[in-house]
Design a protein around this motif. Structure first.
Motif, PDB file in Angstrom:
ATOM      1  N   TYR A 170      39.262  18.405  56.168  1.00 40.01           N
ATOM      2  CA  TYR A 170      40.147  17.916  57.552  1.00 40.01           C
ATOM      3  C   TYR A 170      39.861  17.376  58.189  1.00 40.01           C
ATOM      4  O   TYR A 170      39.067  17.676  58.914  1.00 40.01           O
ATOM      5  CB  TYR A 170      40.460  19.358  57.538  1.00 40.01           C
ATOM      6  N   GLN A 171      40.625  16.066  57.737  1.00 41.01           N
ATOM      7  CA  GLN A 171      40.107  14.762  58.822  1.00 41.01           C
ATOM      8  C   GLN A 171      40.907  15.067  60.195  1.00 41.01           C
ATOM      9  O   GLN A 171      42.337  15.858  60.933  1.00 41.01           O
ATOM     10  CB  GLN A 171      41.167  13.705  58.498  1.00 41.01           C
ATOM     11  N   SER A 210      36.608  26.110  54.732  1.00 38.96           N
ATOM     12  CA  SER A 210      37.589  25.147  54.522  1.00 38.96           C
ATOM     13  C   SER A 210      38.889  25.138  55.424  1.00 38.96           C
ATOM     14  O   SER A 210      38.970  26.389  55.482  1.00 38.96           O
ATOM     15  CB  SER A 210      37.912  25.466  52.727  1.00 38.96           C
ATOM     16  N   MET A 211      39.317  24.692  55.646  1.00 34.39           N
ATOM     17  CA  MET A 211      40.485  24.727  56.332  1.00 34.39           C
ATOM     18  C   MET A 211      41.497  25.736  55.954  1.00 34.39           C
ATOM     19  O   MET A 211      42.086  26.840  56.562  1.00 34.39           O
ATOM     20  CB  MET A 211      41.289  23.522  56.812  1.00 34.39           C
ATOM     21  N   ASN A 212      42.161  24.840  54.657  1.00 39.35           N
ATOM     22  CA  ASN A 212      42.972  26.057  53.879  1.00 39.35           C
ATOM     23  C   ASN A 212      42.862  27.025  52.507  1.00 39.35           C
ATOM     24  O   ASN A 212      43.815  27.076  51.597  1.00 39.35           O
ATOM     25  CB  ASN A 212      43.817  25.174  53.719  1.00 39.35           C
ATOM     26  N   ASN A 213      41.755  28.144  52.464  1.00 36.80           N
ATOM     27  CA  ASN A 213      40.917  28.266  51.706  1.00 36.80           C
ATOM     28  C   ASN A 213      41.131  27.851  50.394  1.00 36.80           C
ATOM     29  O   ASN A 213      41.712  28.572  49.676  1.00 36.80           O
ATOM     30  CB  ASN A 213      42.668  29.688  51.793  1.00 36.80           C
ATOM     31  N   SER A 214      40.905  26.498  50.428  1.00 30.98           N
ATOM     32  CA  SER A 214      40.356  25.614  49.250  1.00 30.98           C
ATOM     33  C   SER A 214      38.734  26.787  48.418  1.00 30.98           C
ATOM     34  O   SER A 214      37.949  26.389  50.026  1.00 30.98           O
ATOM     35  CB  SER A 214      40.718  24.631  49.785  1.00 30.98           C
ATOM     36  N   PHE A 215      38.277  26.863  47.601  1.00 24.83           N
ATOM     37  CA  PHE A 215      37.144  27.022  46.392  1.00 24.83           C
ATOM     38  C   PHE A 215      36.628  25.488  46.282  1.00 24.83           C
ATOM     39  O   PHE A 215      35.283  25.357  46.100  1.00 24.83           O
ATOM     40  CB  PHE A 215      37.459  27.566  45.340  1.00 24.83           C
ATOM     41  N   GLY A 235      32.598  30.610  53.183  1.00 20.72           N
ATOM     42  CA  GLY A 235      32.913  31.269  54.564  1.00 20.72           C
ATOM     43  C   GLY A 235      34.439  30.178  53.938  1.00 20.72           C
ATOM     44  O   GLY A 235      34.628  29.153  53.436  1.00 20.72           O
ATOM     45  N   VAL A 236      35.963  31.194  54.484  1.00 24.66           N
ATOM     46  CA  VAL A 236      37.629  30.072  54.376  1.00 24.66           C
ATOM     47  C   VAL A 236      37.576  30.026  55.778  1.00 24.66           C
ATOM     48  O   VAL A 236      37.702  31.479  56.463  1.00 24.66           O
ATOM     49  CB  VAL A 236      38.065  30.988  53.092  1.00 24.66           C
ATOM     50  N   HIS A 237      38.809  29.447  56.333  1.00 24.70           N
ATOM     51  CA  HIS A 237      40.072  29.515  57.056  1.00 24.70           C
ATOM     52  C   HIS A 237      41.441  29.658  55.938  1.00 24.70           C
ATOM     53  O   HIS A 237      41.295  29.089  55.146  1.00 24.70           O
ATOM     54  CB  HIS A 237      40.897  28.993  58.187  1.00 24.70           C
ATOM     55  N   PHE A 238      42.170  30.422  56.656  1.00 27.35           N
ATOM     56  CA  PHE A 238      43.518  30.513  55.355  1.00 27.35           C
ATOM     57  C   PHE A 238      44.480  30.034  56.288  1.00 27.35           C
ATOM     58  O   PHE A 238      46.220  30.223  56.531  1.00 27.35           O
ATOM     59  CB  PHE A 238      44.046  32.085  54.631  1.00 27.35           C
ATOM     60  N   TYR A 239      44.650  29.174  56.352  1.00 22.62           N
ATOM     61  CA  TYR A 239      45.620  28.089  57.672  1.00 22.62           C
ATOM     62  C   TYR A 239      46.465  27.047  56.296  1.00 22.62           C
ATOM     63  O   TYR A 239      45.677  26.791  55.148  1.00 22.62           O
ATOM     64  CB  TYR A 239      45.670  26.601  58.726  1.00 22.62           C
ATOM     65  N   ASN A 243      50.713  32.368  54.942  1.00 21.37           N
ATOM     66  CA  ASN A 243      49.040  34.089  55.145  1.00 21.37           C
ATOM     67  C   ASN A 243      48.954  34.487  54.120  1.00 21.37           C
ATOM     68  O   ASN A 243      49.102  35.893  54.374  1.00 21.37           O
ATOM     69  CB  ASN A 243      50.795  34.600  56.312  1.00 21.37           C
ATOM     70  N   ASN A 244      48.383  33.798  53.350  1.00 18.28           N
ATOM     71  CA  ASN A 244      48.713  35.121  51.550  1.00 18.28           C
ATOM     72  C   ASN A 244      47.288  34.480  51.798  1.00 18.28           C
ATOM     73  O   ASN A 244      46.839  33.220  50.538  1.00 18.28           O
ATOM     74  CB  ASN A 244      49.644  34.875  50.878  1.00 18.28           C
ATOM     75  N   PRO A 245      45.929  35.128  51.910  1.00 18.23           N
ATOM     76  CA  PRO A 245      44.304  34.279  51.546  1.00 18.23           C
ATOM     77  C   PRO A 245      44.638  34.627  50.472  1.00 18.23           C
ATOM     78  O   PRO A 245      44.980  35.853  49.208  1.00 18.23           O
ATOM     79  CB  PRO A 245      43.604  34.957  52.252  1.00 18.23           C
ATOM     80  N   LEU A 246      43.878  34.308  49.676  1.00 18.05           N
ATOM     81  CA  LEU A 246      43.344  34.031  48.593  1.00 18.05           C
ATOM     82  C   LEU A 246      41.461  35.005  48.281  1.00 18.05           C
ATOM     83  O   LEU A 246      41.250  34.825  48.622  1.00 18.05           O
ATOM     84  CB  LEU A 246      42.836  32.907  47.859  1.00 18.05           C
TER      85      LEU A 246
END
Length: 738
Positions: A170-171, A210-215, A235-239, A243-246
């Motif tokens: 994320y920039q 990751s900003m958006n729950n990307s692997f 570790g992840v963030h799920f922005y 609101n549905n984390p993976l």
């Protein structure tokens, strides 16, 4: 779901009140899922964020509220920020020490960026994908190693886990650094892992947040055996995931933990239970439910511990305690490190969401039920593999703040309960969970922090949005608009073209917007409210504020409008003193400068904020921390406020108390907490049930000196608190401690 109509006669009217019955929720205490590492929140930028220089002190003074398992919400983890220069490492230590002193042992430290001089451009921000030069990978590994040793050796703070990259995908216009998955793999495998191993550090390594729950930035690590040997958790963030984390099957395959390390809502401050999308209590409840039941997180962090203006903090700094704070406690206080999630019907009834947990010794079970609907639901629970005889409900709702209720008996392996509308209920079975550390004395219930009552009337602090604190040093504000300087006629203003100047106000020390020169016609500086420099609708705001210092001269601040010449725009005259001073400008108090034709102020079309000279002569002005003030704050406030300081007092006790004790005590006490709004909370912690009789003889004598008067601003008023304390020196009672 069935409806049962209850009939009530009120006068001559017949009233039908619906009571909803839910389908059975099955809970299997013998079906372990993920282990729970804990729940936490972040103290990032504590040295200057939130309430400027006082945020560290605020977190220190309120540590028990965040971390104490008996009197607070029992957070068991804290996430810190690693500053990108060694000289600032110690500035972040105060809240970490406060958490440590409350028994927190899991401290995750995250680096937003390596030091600027090791990146491809000498900047800490990450607007154009700035990255760490591979030639400096070893320097950065040494830097993180030295940070861990510094915190331990200089401040007695053990960093239990470290993450080298916050949101590498994320920039941003603030501290950040871009990493690909392959780059993180190489850095961990060839530099960071071996460096920590050689130094004998057992600090856990977490990647990649990751900003958006990307692997995509973690898969390469897990797919490389040499790299993943050093990885403890993904570790992840799920922005940005609705609101549905993976769930992360690859982490499970390789026996790695899975941590959610940041989530919050950035809408306007919401203090209530709210809906499931606006940052209220139910928003947080559904994040927690889905994080545990769907993603199988081992750890869950909210973003900030405390913040005003938006929902970034679990609680407010000056605005009190919102419902999401107590909702977090529905999980963190009762689901302790080492617990396991067990199977429960996740959505047994419309609007009802359930997760369940057991302690490592299976002597305690916790069931958390969320009711997002607008009706009370009678929910049944069928238990298997659980031998508890009763459960104690703890409710957070529109009228309750993690409030204990009467125990519910289990009969034939089942129980039912009326879940209030818009609520979170934690059902806690009997068992040794929170071993009390207090010795029964005169004050067994609460740390002696006094709660003065005051009824001040004054102007409430408006909500605000940070337009720019200049800390990133670039010429772009948080809305994407550019800063600029300008001059007309024979006037001269420097710097031109505009650049930020090093050195800002206390609490925001890196950069400031500053100009100097000589004005013979007109000149100043400004910042556009969008990248195009066109009009922006500010009808949701009530004004602006900023900090200023300068040569003591008279200046003009204005809101420019595309339909009016800049010299004719609406604003106010102000002074730029030699010391940093906050200036608040409300739309209701501005006027037209009057050089041209009279024109109305159009609040729905404001293009920029400008600071200009108010006449000819020398100009020398510096601006920092510019905010737009939002509408919605009350104009007056009458409330009870908790003072964070602890009065000094002397207590002299005479006599020799004696007592006889049988079994394990269960104290009951009432605690009054104050915030915004004022609320009273009755707290009856549950321990292994037993009864004892305590008889104390003697006449305790108390001598106490308290100086309770103090002044605080909301923004400006004085209040004199009144403390009342009553002690009963001789008693016989039945007590059940926490």
């Amino acid at each position: 779901m069935k409806n049962k109509l209850m009939l009530f006669v009120i006068g001559a009217a017949l009233v039908l009140a619906p009571e909803l019955y839910g389908a059975v929720c099955n809970v299997n205490g013998a079906s372990d899922r993920q282990s729970i590492r804990g729940f936490g929140a972040s103290s990032a930028w504590s040295e200057w964020s939130g309430c400027a220089c006082g945020y560290n002190t605020f977190l220190q003074n309120n540590a028990a509220q965040f971390f104490d398992v008996n009197t607070g919400i029992g957070l068991s983890m804290i996430r810190a920020r690693i500053p990108p220069d060694t000289g600032s490492w110690g500035s972040t230590v105060i809240p970490l020490q406060a958490a440590r002193d409350q028994g927190v042992t899991e401290i995750l430290a995250t680096a937003w960026t390596p030091p600027a001089q090791w990146k491809n451009e000498n900047v800490v921000h990450n607007q154009q994908g700035q990255y760490l030069l591979p030639s400096n990978y070893q320097n950065y590994a040494n830097y993180l190693r030295d940070y861990v040793n510094f915190m331990r050796n200089s401040h007695n703070v053990t960093i239990s886990a470290i993450s080298p990259a916050n949101e590498p995908d994320y920039q941003v216009g603030y501290d950040g650094c871009s990493w690909t998955g392959d780059q993180l793999r190489d850095f961990l495998r060839d530099y960071l892992g071996p460096t920590f191993a050689t130094a004998g550090l057992t600090t856990k390594i977490i990647m990649s947040e990751s900003m958006n729950n990307s692997f995509a930035v973690t898969d390469p690590i897990l797919n490389d055996a040499a790299a993943r040997q050093y990885l403890f958790a993904a570790g992840v963030h799920f922005y940005g995931t609705n609101n549905n984390p993976l769930a992360y099957s690859l982490a499970v395959t390789h026996n790695k933990e899975y941590w959610q390390t940041e989530i919050s809502n950035f809408d306007g401050y919401e203090a209530g239970m709210g809906t499931t999308s606006n940052g209220g209590g139910l928003t947080t409840a559904m994040w927690l439910h889905r994080g545990m039941a769907v993603a199988n997180f081992n750890a869950f962090f909210y973003w900030w511990l405390a913040a005003d203006q938006t929902n970034e903090g679990l609680r407010g700094v000056d605005w009190g305690v919102p419902k999401r704070f107590w909702v977090m406690g529905n999980y963190s206080r009762f689901i302790r490190p080492g617990y396991y999630r067990v199977d429960a019907t996740a959505n047994p009834t419309t609007n009802i969401y359930v997760t369940a947990y057991r302690s490592p010794g299976s002597d305690r079970y916790v069931i958390v039920a969320v009711n997002t609907g607008g009706s009370v639901v009678n929910q049944s629970f069928s238990l298997s593999g659980i031998g508890a005889s009763s459960f104690v409900p703890w409710i957070t709702s529109g009228t309750h703040d993690l409030a204990q209720q009467s125990a519910v008996a289990v009969s034939a392996g089942a129980f039912s309960y009326n879940l209030p509308a818009g609520s979170v209920v934690s059902f806690v079975s009997a068992g040794a969970v929170n071993t009390p550390t207090r010795t029964p004395t005169i004050d067994p219930a609460w740390t002696p922090t006094r709660t003065p009552t005051a009824s001040p009337t004054g102007t409430a602090t408006p909500l605000s949005f940070l337009l720019d604190d200049m800390e990133d040093g670039n010429n772009q504000n948080n809305w994407g608009g550019d800063w600029y300087s300008y001059a007309g006629g024979s006037s001269t203003v420097v710097p031109n073209p505009f650049v930020m100047t090093a050195g800002g106000m206390p609490g925001s020390p890196n950069y400031r917007a500053a100009i100097s020169g000589t004005i013979n016609d007109f000149g100043g500086m400004g910042t556009n409210l969008n990248s195009a420099g066109t009009g922006v609708d500010l009808t949701g705001y009530i004004g602006a504020e900023f900090y200023v210092r300068g040569n003591g001269g008279s200046y003009w601040f204005q809101f420019t409008q595309p339909s009016i010449e800049d010299g004719d725009c609406h604003g106010v005259v102000f002074t730029a003193p030699v010391d940093w001073t906050k200036v608040t400008v409300l739309f209701s108090g501005i006027g037209q400068r009057g050089f041209g034709a009279t024109a109305p102020f159009t609040q729905n079309a404001v293009a920029a904020l400008q600071w200009a000279s108010n006449g000819n002569g020398a100009i020398d002005i510096q601006i920092d921390d510019v905010r737009l003030l939002q509408a919605g704050a009350a104009t007056t406030a009458t409330f009870t406020r908790t003072r964070t300081s602890t009065p000094t007092f002397t207590r002299t006790r005479t006599g020799t108390p004696t007592f006889t004790r049988t079994g394990t005590p269960t104290p009951t006490f009432t605690r009054t907490r104050t915030g915004t709004p004022t609320f009273t909370r009755t707290h009856t912690p549950v321990e292994p049930t037993a009864t004892f009789t305590r008889t104390r003889t003697g006449t305790p004598t108390f001598t106490r000196t308290v100086t309770p008067s103090f002044t605080f601003q909301v923004p400006s008023f004085t209040m004199t608190p009144t403390n009342t304390r009553t002690a009963t020196p001789t008693f016989t009672g039945t007590v059940t401690p926490v």
